[in-house]
Scaffold this motif. Structure first.
Motif, short mmCIF file in Angstrom:
data_model
loop_
_atom_site.label_atom_id
_atom_site.label_comp_id
_atom_site.label_asym_id
_atom_site.label_seq_id
_atom_site.Cartn_x
_atom_site.Cartn_y
_atom_site.Cartn_z
N LYS A 108 35.68 -11.16 -41.57
CA LYS A 108 36.40 -12.33 -40.64
C LYS A 108 36.43 -12.49 -39.69
CE LYS A 108 38.28 -14.59 -44.14
NZ LYS A 108 39.19 -14.32 -45.47
N LEU A 142 35.78 -15.83 -49.41
CA LEU A 142 35.49 -15.71 -48.29
C LEU A 142 34.24 -16.93 -49.10
CD1 LEU A 142 32.83 -12.54 -48.79
CD2 LEU A 142 35.10 -12.40 -47.02
N GLN A 146 29.74 -16.57 -45.50
CA GLN A 146 30.18 -15.55 -45.58
C GLN A 146 29.96 -14.64 -45.96
OE1 GLN A 146 34.40 -16.50 -45.06
NE2 GLN A 146 34.41 -16.19 -42.83
#
Length: 247
Positions: A108, A142, A146
């Motif tokens: 991330k 997420l 993602q």
């Protein structure tokens, strides 16, 4: 459908998390292991410190139940060398499946090379030792994009570095079951998270962990294409009851 062969019966609570002494928690682990043997589930998933116990019980029963464990659980933020050492010990103790927690927080942050390197090195270790490897991406941490990107990254590493006959030995897995969400949102597998995993991890298989509590929910996941389901309520699901556990 023999649903038991899709079920990874799971117990991953530490003694502290369970509110038990170490000896009491070991007894809980042993009950789960024995149940997996008796019910002929695909796998028993336990913490690394219980792998040797599980291996001994499964072998003594002459059972085909696989022994699985989690690596760098539940945060996945350890250094690569530490991940590898923990996996090596699990292999030595007799694990069949190694479920690594991907460093999703690094991903991330944009540290894609770090994640790519750990996926490559840990997958290589597992496959060289003829183990099943699963990568937990922690879908609750997420967003939709993602999930797509991390599933694709893992797939690309495997397709670029390993042979086609090894693809079925590397899973993308949804969840640890231990991620703390806000507002009591689901922290495990949902249709909204599993579908993009299936679409973007293929040809790698997908494991749905957490959130599957009934036979019908499990069957629906399997029809979508999920190859394994992680649950601490495996017997309830197999018996057509509702699992009342959180994982």
């Amino acid at each position: 459908m023999n649903i038991k062969q899709y079920l990874d019966s799971t117990y991953l609570k530490t003694a502290h998390q369970a509110g038990l002494s170490e000896s009491e928690n070991l007894l809980v682990n042993q009950r789960y292991i024995q149940e997996a043997i008796d019910e002929d589930f695909k796998l028993i998933m336990i913490r690394p410190n219980v792998v040797a116990v599980a291996r001994q019980m499964v072998d003594a029963a002459n059972s085909k139940v696989c022994v699985g464990t989690v690596i760098d659980f539940p945060l996945g933020q350890s250094a690569l060398d530490d991940k590898l050492k923990e996996a090596e010990q699990a292999i030595e103790d007799g694990a069949d499946d190694l479920d690594f927690v991907c460093n999703y927080e690094a991903f991330k942050r944009g540290e894609v090379d770090l994640v790519r390197q750990e996926v490559l090195a840990c997958t290589k270790l597992g496959l060289q030792n003829h183990k099943m490897v699963k990568w937990i991406i922690e879908v609750a941490a997420l967003n939709h994009q993602q999930i797509i990107q991390l599933s694709t990254l893992i797939k690309k590493v495997v397709l670029d570095h390993f042979k086609e006959d090894q693809y079925n030995s590397v899973f993308v897995k949804s969840s640890t079951g231990f991620y703390l969400t806000e507002n009591n949102l689901p922290n495990g597998a949902t249709l909204e998270t599993i579908i993009p995993m299936l679409e973007n991890a293929s040809p790698l298989p997908v494991k749905a962990a957490g959130g599957v509590r009934t036979f019908d929910e499990a069957a629906a996941m399997i029809r979508l294409g999920v190859k394994r389901i992680g649950t601490s309520g495996a017997k309830a699901i197999a018996d057509g009851q509702v699992a009342d556990t959180s994982y």
